[in-house]
Each structure stands twice: as C-alpha cells, then as structure tokens.
Motif scaffolding. Structure first.
Motif, PDB file in Angstrom:
ATOM      1  N   GLU A   1       0.821  -1.215   0.000  1.00  0.00           N
ATOM      2  CA  GLU A   1       0.000   0.000   0.000  1.00  0.00           C
ATOM      3  C   GLU A   1       0.847   1.253   0.000  1.00  0.00           C
ATOM      4  OE1 GLU A   1      -2.968   0.164   2.974  1.00  0.00           O
ATOM      5  OE2 GLU A   1      -3.985  -1.688   2.325  1.00  0.00           O
ATOM      6  N   ARG A   2       2.061   1.153   0.508  1.00  0.00           N
ATOM      7  CA  ARG A   2       2.915   2.331   0.632  1.00  0.00           C
ATOM      8  C   ARG A   2       3.911   2.484  -0.506  1.00  0.00           C
ATOM      9  NH1 ARG A   2       5.176   3.269   6.487  1.00  0.00           N
ATOM     10  NH2 ARG A   2       5.318   5.331   5.535  1.00  0.00           N
ATOM     11  N   VAL A   3       4.466   1.363  -0.977  1.00  0.00           N
ATOM     12  CA  VAL A   3       5.528   1.467  -1.980  1.00  0.00           C
ATOM     13  C   VAL A   3       5.365   0.476  -3.130  1.00  0.00           C
ATOM     14  CG1 VAL A   3       7.195   2.398  -0.330  1.00  0.00           C
ATOM     15  CG2 VAL A   3       7.044  -0.085  -0.652  1.00  0.00           C
ATOM     16  N   GLY A   4       4.226  -0.214  -3.175  1.00  0.00           N
ATOM     17  CA  GLY A   4       4.053  -1.257  -4.182  1.00  0.00           C
ATOM     18  C   GLY A   4       4.117  -0.776  -5.613  1.00  0.00           C
ATOM     19  N   GLY A   5       3.809   0.492  -5.861  1.00  0.00           N
ATOM     20  CA  GLY A   5       3.775   0.972  -7.233  1.00  0.00           C
ATOM     21  C   GLY A   5       4.881   1.927  -7.618  1.00  0.00           C
ATOM     22  N   VAL A   6       5.913   2.055  -6.782  1.00  0.00           N
ATOM     23  CA  VAL A   6       6.908   3.105  -7.046  1.00  0.00           C
ATOM     24  C   VAL A   6       8.117   2.622  -7.842  1.00  0.00           C
ATOM     25  CG1 VAL A   6       6.229   4.294  -4.919  1.00  0.00           C
ATOM     26  CG2 VAL A   6       8.246   2.800  -4.905  1.00  0.00           C
ATOM     27  N   LEU A   7       8.289   1.305  -7.969  1.00  0.00           N
ATOM     28  CA  LEU A   7       9.506   0.792  -8.595  1.00  0.00           C
ATOM     29  C   LEU A   7       9.318   0.477 -10.064  1.00  0.00           C
ATOM     30  CD1 LEU A   7      10.663  -1.602  -5.748  1.00  0.00           C
ATOM     31  CD2 LEU A   7      11.711   0.570  -6.382  1.00  0.00           C
ATOM     32  N   ARG A   8      10.434   0.485 -10.806  1.00  0.00           N
ATOM     33  CA  ARG A   8      10.438   0.121 -12.216  1.00  0.00           C
ATOM     34  C   ARG A   8      10.415  -1.391 -12.366  1.00  0.00           C
ATOM     35  NH1 ARG A   8      16.038   2.444 -13.080  1.00  0.00           N
ATOM     36  NH2 ARG A   8      16.100   1.629 -10.962  1.00  0.00           N
ATOM     37  N   HIS A   9       9.970  -1.866 -13.519  1.00  0.00           N
ATOM     38  CA  HIS A   9       9.878  -3.297 -13.753  1.00  0.00           C
ATOM     39  C   HIS A   9      10.855  -3.716 -14.844  1.00  0.00           C
ATOM     40  CE1 HIS A   9       6.473  -4.179 -11.079  1.00  0.00           C
ATOM     41  NE2 HIS A   9       6.171  -2.915 -11.291  1.00  0.00           N
ATOM     42  N   GLY A  10      10.772  -4.981 -15.227  1.00  0.00           N
ATOM     43  CA  GLY A  10      11.728  -5.540 -16.169  1.00  0.00           C
ATOM     44  C   GLY A  10      11.703  -4.897 -17.531  1.00  0.00           C
ATOM     45  N   ASP A  11      10.606  -4.212 -17.869  1.00  0.00           N
ATOM     46  CA  ASP A  11      10.511  -3.569 -19.184  1.00  0.00           C
ATOM     47  C   ASP A  11      10.967  -2.116 -19.157  1.00  0.00           C
ATOM     48  OD1 ASP A  11       8.465  -2.488 -17.716  1.00  0.00           O
ATOM     49  OD2 ASP A  11       6.875  -2.924 -19.163  1.00  0.00           O
ATOM     50  N   ALA A  12      11.728  -1.747 -18.141  1.00  0.00           N
ATOM     51  CA  ALA A  12      12.216  -0.366 -18.053  1.00  0.00           C
ATOM     52  C   ALA A  12      13.156  -0.022 -19.199  1.00  0.00           C
ATOM     53  CB  ALA A  12      12.916  -0.129 -16.716  1.00  0.00           C
ATOM     54  N   VAL A  13      13.824  -1.036 -19.746  1.00  0.00           N
ATOM     55  CA  VAL A  13      14.687  -0.840 -20.912  1.00  0.00           C
ATOM     56  C   VAL A  13      14.343  -1.904 -21.943  1.00  0.00           C
ATOM     57  CG1 VAL A  13      16.552   0.165 -19.533  1.00  0.00           C
ATOM     58  CG2 VAL A  13      16.570  -2.291 -20.025  1.00  0.00           C
ATOM     59  N   ALA A  14      14.755  -1.659 -23.180  1.00  0.00           N
ATOM     60  CA  ALA A  14      14.537  -2.613 -24.272  1.00  0.00           C
ATOM     61  C   ALA A  14      15.789  -3.469 -24.464  1.00  0.00           C
ATOM     62  CB  ALA A  14      14.192  -1.876 -25.558  1.00  0.00           C
ATOM     63  N   SER A  15      15.677  -4.438 -25.341  1.00  0.00           N
ATOM     64  CA  SER A  15      16.831  -5.263 -25.688  1.00  0.00           C
ATOM     65  C   SER A  15      17.739  -4.499 -26.642  1.00  0.00           C
ATOM     66  CB  SER A  15      16.369  -6.557 -26.361  1.00  0.00           C
ATOM     67  OG  SER A  15      15.803  -6.263 -27.630  1.00  0.00           O
ATOM     68  N   PRO A  16      19.006  -4.893 -26.745  1.00  0.00           N
ATOM     69  CA  PRO A  16      19.875  -4.254 -27.735  1.00  0.00           C
ATOM     70  C   PRO A  16      19.298  -4.354 -29.145  1.00  0.00           C
ATOM     71  CG  PRO A  16      21.183  -5.562 -26.205  1.00  0.00           C
ATOM     72  CD  PRO A  16      19.748  -5.849 -25.893  1.00  0.00           C
ATOM     73  N   ALA A  17      18.664  -5.483 -29.475  1.00  0.00           N
ATOM     74  CA  ALA A  17      18.107  -5.655 -30.821  1.00  0.00           C
ATOM     75  C   ALA A  17      16.978  -4.669 -31.099  1.00  0.00           C
ATOM     76  CB  ALA A  17      17.606  -7.092 -30.995  1.00  0.00           C
ATOM     77  N   ARG A  18      16.143  -4.420 -30.092  1.00  0.00           N
ATOM     78  CA  ARG A  18      15.045  -3.462 -30.287  1.00  0.00           C
ATOM     79  C   ARG A  18      15.572  -2.043 -30.451  1.00  0.00           C
ATOM     80  NH1 ARG A  18      10.646  -3.362 -26.020  1.00  0.00           N
ATOM     81  NH2 ARG A  18       9.775  -1.877 -27.507  1.00  0.00           N
ATOM     82  N   TYR A  19      16.580  -1.699 -29.668  1.00  0.00           N
ATOM     83  CA  TYR A  19      17.176  -0.364 -29.828  1.00  0.00           C
ATOM     84  C   TYR A  19      17.792  -0.222 -31.223  1.00  0.00           C
ATOM     85  CZ  TYR A  19      16.717   0.732 -24.829  1.00  0.00           C
ATOM     86  OH  TYR A  19      16.232   1.016 -23.578  1.00  0.00           O
ATOM     87  N   LEU A  20      18.495  -1.250 -31.652  1.00  0.00           N
ATOM     88  CA  LEU A  20      19.109  -1.205 -32.981  1.00  0.00           C
ATOM     89  C   LEU A  20      18.040  -1.008 -34.052  1.00  0.00           C
ATOM     90  CD1 LEU A  20      21.941  -3.472 -34.310  1.00  0.00           C
ATOM     91  CD2 LEU A  20      19.928  -3.048 -35.711  1.00  0.00           C
ATOM     92  N   GLU A  21      16.976  -1.778 -33.978  1.00  0.00           N
ATOM     93  CA  GLU A  21      15.914  -1.688 -34.982  1.00  0.00           C
ATOM     94  C   GLU A  21      15.289  -0.296 -35.009  1.00  0.00           C
ATOM     95  OE1 GLU A  21      11.807  -4.084 -36.201  1.00  0.00           O
ATOM     96  OE2 GLU A  21      12.661  -4.307 -34.201  1.00  0.00           O
TER      97      GLU A  21
END
Length: 263
Positions: free
Chosen positions: A155-175
């Motif tokens: 209830e206090r901090v459950g929604g404040v952190l980033r998740h695994g999709d905070a960045v893309a893969s190198p291949a997606r950035y390249l594309e």
C-alpha cells in the motif's frame, strides 16, 4: 508516482564502478564533436570526463534533479554548463554533434518515443549514444520489487519501482534507431563488480534503484529503516560475501547510433 529524490554523495560512493560503462561507451564514439549534450548528467562527474575527452567542445549537461545539479555546478566552466531539464519532455532547441546519455533512460518511461526528436537534433554524421542498466531481472531488483509488493509494504511502496521492461533489448534499440536513418552499434556486457564493506550491494542500490522507495518512505524514518533492514537481509543471501569481496554481476546495454552523412 513522484520523482525520486537523489543523494549525490550516496550515488558517488561507487563512482569508479559506475563510471566504467560510460568510458566503455565513450571509447566507441568517433570524431571530434563541437557541440555536446549530456542527457541525465547527474552529479557532473562524467560530464567532466566528456570535457577532458573533447577539450574544444561546448558541452551542456541536462538533469531534472536540483540536488545533482548543485553538485555538478562545481565542474562548470566557460565551455561547460548545466541546465535543469526532464528527459521525458526535453526537445533539443539546437543541433548537437553528440547527444550522450549515461544510465538515465531506464528512468524515462517510453523513452524510445523520444528518439525521433533527439536523433533529429543530431547533426549529419553526428552521434546519439547511451548506456542503460539491463539488470532488472537480477536478484537486486527482483527482491526489491517482491518486498515492495508484499502485504506489509504494497500500500505504501508497491507501485513506485520500475519493472523488467524499463529498458529494451539491444536488438530493439538497434531496430528503432536504424529505422531513423542511423548506423547502429549495439551490444551488452555483464560486469562482475567486486564490492567491499558491509552490505555493499545495499549501499550500491541506495544510490540508484532504491531511491523511489527511500523517497516514498522519507516521512517515516522508522518504516524506512524497517524496509531497508529486511531488504538488506535478502541481499546478503543473494550476494554472499567471499574472501575476495562481494561479487555483484551487473548487465549493461550500450548503443552508439551514428546519423548518416546524408541523413
């Protein structure tokens, strides 16, 4: 979700390890850019390295943390200045030969949507380069998210952190960047940082990934200490100390996108 409050002194406690990926990124930047933007300059220590590498360049560091910019001001000179700006909305008002970003974009949701504006402000033959942590599925972050989402804390901090999709893969950035007319060099590296001292992985994340929790609990010192103590115990199990120190594997993603001379 409010922006995390940064502590430059805590962040810089592991400055040597944090600077190494930037130097590895900078080593792949070609040419002699005359006008440079350092997006997410933080405390200014890596911006100062840019000034050393390109002594004739005019450089501006951008960051949205007043605390970091106050620390960065010590590096200011007639060719190096610092400006308050949020990367989520920053649109360049001029052309740059190099836009570089060190460990920032993971804090900017949807940051690939900003690429057209940023690449569009890179001069023909210029470069957009960045590195981001790719360790969001590492124990340090998984345990943090699991604890924050537990019955005691959600209830206090459950929604404040980033998740695994905070960045893309190198291949997606390249594309994505190739589609914008760039020649792209993308790669990843896992560093094995050997950390010293008591609870060194905790000390590391207190400067970066844990900042949203520390900010959310700032008004409750006792609760903040309780969360940190519980998290510290989990980290000790995940990253046990050895006779050589505590080994902290850290994956990072690098991209150097050079805008074609005809672009």
């Amino acid at each position: 979700m409010s922006a995390p409050v940064w502590d430059p002194q805590q962040y810089l406690r592991h400055a040597d390890h944090r600077t190494r990926p930037f130097l590895d990124l900078l080593a792949r930047v070609q040419g002699e850019p005359a006008r440079i933007a350092d997006l997410g300059c933080g405390a200014g220590n890596v911006t100062a390295l840019l000034a050393r590498r390109f002594p004739e360049a005019r450089i501006t560091g951008y960051d949205n943390s007043p605390q970091m910019l106050e620390r960065a001001a010590a590096y200011a000179s007639d060719r190096l200045d610092f400006v308050l700006a949020d990367a989520g909305t920053w649109t360049p008002g001029e052309t740059f030969d190099l836009i570089i970003s060190n460990a920032l974009l993971q804090w900017v949701p949807g940051h690939m949507d900003r690429f057209p504006d940023w690449v569009g402000a890179v001069a023909s033959g210029g470069t957009f380069a960045f590195q981001v942590p790719g360790n969001f599925e590492a124990p340090s972050h998984v345990l943090m998210r699991e604890l924050a989402g537990s019955a005691r804390w959600r209830e206090r901090v459950g929604g404040v952190l980033r998740h695994g999709d905070a960045v893309a893969s190198p291949a997606r950035y390249l594309e994505r960047l190739a589609a914008l007319g760039c020649d792209v060099d993308a790669w990843e590296t896992t560093y094995l940082h050997v950390l010293e001292g008591s609870d060194p992985v905790l000390d590391w994340v207190k400067g970066t990934g844990l900042r949203p929790v520390l900010t959310a609990l700032a008004g409750d010192p006792a609760g903040r200490e309780e969360f940190v103590a519980e998290y510290a115990g989990l980290l000790r199990e995940a990253y046990p100390a050895t006779e050589h120190g505590t080994v902290f594997p850290f994956r990072r993603i690098f991209v150097v996108a050079r805008r074609s001379a005809a672009g």
